[in-house]
Scaffold this motif. Structure first.
Motif, PDB file in Angstrom:
ATOM      1  N   SER A  14      -0.714 -12.796 -11.264  1.00  0.00           N
ATOM      2  CA  SER A  14      -1.815 -12.835 -10.301  1.00  0.00           C
ATOM      3  C   SER A  14      -1.267 -12.562  -8.906  1.00  0.00           C
ATOM      4  N   ALA A  15      -2.174 -12.451  -7.949  1.00  0.00           N
ATOM      5  CA  ALA A  15      -1.760 -12.193  -6.570  1.00  0.00           C
ATOM      6  C   ALA A  15      -0.897 -13.318  -6.025  1.00  0.00           C
ATOM      7  N   GLU A  16      -1.188 -14.561  -6.450  1.00  0.00           N
ATOM      8  CA  GLU A  16      -0.413 -15.700  -5.967  1.00  0.00           C
ATOM      9  C   GLU A  16       1.036 -15.655  -6.446  1.00  0.00           C
ATOM     10  N   GLU A  17       1.281 -14.947  -7.536  1.00  0.00           N
ATOM     11  CA  GLU A  17       2.631 -14.880  -8.113  1.00  0.00           C
ATOM     12  C   GLU A  17       3.442 -13.704  -7.601  1.00  0.00           C
ATOM     13  N   LEU A  18       2.823 -12.859  -6.787  1.00  0.00           N
ATOM     14  CA  LEU A  18       3.500 -11.647  -6.322  1.00  0.00           C
ATOM     15  C   LEU A  18       3.594 -11.647  -4.803  1.00  0.00           C
ATOM     16  N   ALA A  59       0.291  -5.019   0.234  1.00  0.00           N
ATOM     17  CA  ALA A  59       0.978  -4.567  -0.972  1.00  0.00           C
ATOM     18  C   ALA A  59      -0.024  -4.078  -2.009  1.00  0.00           C
ATOM     19  N   VAL A  60       0.288  -2.946  -2.623  1.00  0.00           N
ATOM     20  CA  VAL A  60      -0.521  -2.382  -3.702  1.00  0.00           C
ATOM     21  C   VAL A  60       0.333  -2.397  -4.970  1.00  0.00           C
ATOM     22  N   PHE A  69       4.103  -0.857  -3.442  1.00  0.00           N
ATOM     23  CA  PHE A  69       4.323  -0.072  -2.239  1.00  0.00           C
ATOM     24  C   PHE A  69       3.292  -0.504  -1.206  1.00  0.00           C
ATOM     25  N   VAL A  70       3.689  -0.419   0.049  1.00  0.00           N
ATOM     26  CA  VAL A  70       2.869  -0.983   1.128  1.00  0.00           C
ATOM     27  C   VAL A  70       2.547   0.123   2.125  1.00  0.00           C
ATOM     28  N   PRO A  71       1.430   0.810   1.938  1.00  0.00           N
ATOM     29  CA  PRO A  71       1.047   1.850   2.908  1.00  0.00           C
ATOM     30  C   PRO A  71       0.527   1.213   4.190  1.00  0.00           C
ATOM     31  N   ASP A  72       0.473   2.010   5.243  1.00  0.00           N
ATOM     32  CA  ASP A  72      -0.093   1.496   6.490  1.00  0.00           C
ATOM     33  C   ASP A  72      -1.571   1.169   6.313  1.00  0.00           C
ATOM     34  N   GLY A  73      -2.247   1.918   5.459  1.00  0.00           N
ATOM     35  CA  GLY A  73      -3.649   1.646   5.161  1.00  0.00           C
ATOM     36  C   GLY A  73      -4.041   2.309   3.865  1.00  0.00           C
ATOM     37  N   PHE A  74      -5.082   1.795   3.214  1.00  0.00           N
ATOM     38  CA  PHE A  74      -5.587   2.435   2.003  1.00  0.00           C
ATOM     39  C   PHE A  74      -7.061   2.089   1.831  1.00  0.00           C
ATOM     40  N   LEU A  75      -7.775   2.988   1.149  1.00  0.00           N
ATOM     41  CA  LEU A  75      -9.194   2.798   0.904  1.00  0.00           C
ATOM     42  C   LEU A  75      -9.459   2.857  -0.589  1.00  0.00           C
ATOM     43  N   ALA A  76     -10.121   1.829  -1.100  1.00  0.00           N
ATOM     44  CA  ALA A  76     -10.559   1.792  -2.494  1.00  0.00           C
ATOM     45  C   ALA A  76     -12.081   1.740  -2.510  1.00  0.00           C
ATOM     46  N   VAL A  77     -12.692   2.546  -3.363  1.00  0.00           N
ATOM     47  CA  VAL A  77     -14.147   2.616  -3.487  1.00  0.00           C
ATOM     48  C   VAL A  77     -14.524   2.236  -4.913  1.00  0.00           C
ATOM     49  N   GLY A  78     -15.574   1.402  -5.032  1.00  0.00           N
ATOM     50  CA  GLY A  78     -15.996   0.954  -6.350  1.00  0.00           C
ATOM     51  C   GLY A  78     -15.530  -0.452  -6.668  1.00  0.00           C
ATOM     52  N   SER A  90      -3.173  -9.329  -1.994  1.00  0.00           N
ATOM     53  CA  SER A  90      -2.650  -7.982  -2.209  1.00  0.00           C
ATOM     54  C   SER A  90      -3.649  -7.252  -3.099  1.00  0.00           C
ATOM     55  N   TYR A  91      -3.422  -5.960  -3.261  1.00  0.00           N
ATOM     56  CA  TYR A  91      -4.313  -5.163  -4.106  1.00  0.00           C
ATOM     57  C   TYR A  91      -3.616  -4.952  -5.440  1.00  0.00           C
ATOM     58  N   ILE A  92      -4.106  -5.644  -6.478  1.00  0.00           N
ATOM     59  CA  ILE A  92      -3.503  -5.593  -7.800  1.00  0.00           C
ATOM     60  C   ILE A  92      -4.414  -4.799  -8.716  1.00  0.00           C
ATOM     61  N   LEU A  93      -3.903  -3.701  -9.230  1.00  0.00           N
ATOM     62  CA  LEU A  93      -4.732  -2.771  -9.988  1.00  0.00           C
ATOM     63  C   LEU A  93      -5.429  -3.444 -11.162  1.00  0.00           C
ATOM     64  N   TRP A  94      -4.724  -4.289 -11.891  1.00  0.00           N
ATOM     65  CA  TRP A  94      -5.332  -4.933 -13.057  1.00  0.00           C
ATOM     66  C   TRP A  94      -6.330  -6.016 -12.670  1.00  0.00           C
ATOM     67  N   GLY A  95      -6.379  -6.358 -11.405  1.00  0.00           N
ATOM     68  CA  GLY A  95      -7.388  -7.293 -10.921  1.00  0.00           C
ATOM     69  C   GLY A  95      -8.552  -6.605 -10.235  1.00  0.00           C
ATOM     70  N   GLU A  96      -8.507  -5.268 -10.190  1.00  0.00           N
ATOM     71  CA  GLU A  96      -9.536  -4.469  -9.511  1.00  0.00           C
ATOM     72  C   GLU A  96     -10.169  -3.468 -10.469  1.00  0.00           C
ATOM     73  N   LYS A  97     -10.321  -3.883 -11.723  1.00  0.00           N
ATOM     74  CA  LYS A  97     -10.939  -3.018 -12.749  1.00  0.00           C
ATOM     75  C   LYS A  97     -10.169  -1.698 -12.911  1.00  0.00           C
ATOM     76  N   TYR A  98      -8.872  -1.727 -12.601  1.00  0.00           N
ATOM     77  CA  TYR A  98      -7.992  -0.559 -12.708  1.00  0.00           C
ATOM     78  C   TYR A  98      -8.488   0.613 -11.858  1.00  0.00           C
ATOM     79  N   ILE A  99      -9.094   0.287 -10.725  1.00  0.00           N
ATOM     80  CA  ILE A  99      -9.555   1.327  -9.792  1.00  0.00           C
ATOM     81  C   ILE A  99      -8.450   1.600  -8.772  1.00  0.00           C
ATOM     82  N   LEU A 100      -7.914   2.781  -8.820  1.00  0.00           N
ATOM     83  CA  LEU A 100      -6.887   3.172  -7.858  1.00  0.00           C
ATOM     84  C   LEU A 100      -7.509   3.441  -6.491  1.00  0.00           C
ATOM     85  N   PRO A 101      -6.838   3.083  -5.418  1.00  0.00           N
ATOM     86  CA  PRO A 101      -7.319   3.491  -4.095  1.00  0.00           C
ATOM     87  C   PRO A 101      -7.487   5.005  -4.033  1.00  0.00           C
TER      88      PRO A 101
END
Length: 241
Positions: A14-18, A59-60, A69-78, A90-101
């Motif tokens: 989870s995010a708390e573990e990373l 962190a993504v 990896f930690v970009p200066d900024g990122f946008l995720a839609v959906g 942080s932005y964890i792909l498996w916690g965001e319905k596998y939606i990539l930024p």
């Protein structure tokens, strides 16, 4: 290219573990100010939407077996913008319905031996470069009038000089399809105040004109009364003239 191949059936952290960032200091304040300006503008443009998230220096995680990896900024839609009172660590792909930024932003450092310097492209780079993954390769998109249209989000990303946080320089902004720049909250407030001032001035001018018209009417009435009195003094009935 990111590696999304891993066992998704095992317990995932989870995010708390990373770690929430790589703890690497930014090279300059623009790496914070530019993404935050774009974030604040999106909050105005998409104020009625809750299906997007713009992260800044966050962190993504795309694979539990790979470092973030930690970009200066990122946008995720959906994805949900509102994830609770605490928000995202942080932005964890498996916690965001596998939606990539859909968009990653990097403010390139201009210091010696920076990203562009190492590639020998520092002197010849464009002010804004937007790359899109096409057929497995990143291709540089063409810009027009310092803007690049992004049909996936219905906005253009571009730059021009302006004032933000009392700093006049070149900034990144969002634009509509016609090339009109979306204004910041401060600019909207200034425009609203300017419009209100114009309306007050117009009201004052209308009241002044109305007062002049009333005065002219009163003077005309008084002149007519004096003329009538003179005619009567001469034995002439003004009503019969």
């Amino acid at each position: 290219m990111v590696n999304l191949t891993y066992n998704k059936n095992r317990p995932l952290p989870s995010a708390e573990e990373l770690p929430s960032s790589d703890e690497t200091p930014v090279d300059n304040q623009l790496q914070n100010d530019l993404p935050n300006l774009l974030l604040n503008l999106l909050a105005l443009i998409w104020s009625g939407r809750d299906d997007w998230y713009f992260g800044v220096d966050m962190a993504v995680y795309y694979n539990p077996d790979e470092p973030a990896f930690v970009p200066d900024g990122f946008l995720a839609v959906g994805v949900n913008h509102d994830t609770g009172e605490r928000g995202r660590l942080s932005y964890i792909l498996w916690g965001e319905k596998y939606i990539l930024p859909i968009l990653f932003l990097e403010v390139i450092s201009e210091k010696y031996n920076s990203e562009y310097g190492r590639r020998g492209r520092f002197k010849n780079r464009q002010r804004l470069e937007v790359y899109k993954l096409i057929s497995g390769k990143y291709q540089l998109l063409e810009s027009e009038n310092n803007r690049v249209w992004l049909p996936e989000i219905g906005l253009a990303l571009g730059y021009e000089k302006g004032e933000h946080i009392a700093w006049y320089r070149e900034w990144l902004y969002w634009y509509d399809q016609s090339g009109n720049r979306y204004l910041t909250a401060e600019e909207r407030a200034m425009n609203a105040e300017a419009i209100a001032a114009q309306e007050r001035l117009a009201k004052q001018e209308a009241e002044a004109i109305a007062a002049q018209e009333r005065l002219a009417k009163q003077e005309a009435e008084q002149k007519a009364i004096r003329l009538a009195e003179r005619l009567r003094a001469l034995g002439i009935n003004p009503d019969e003239v």
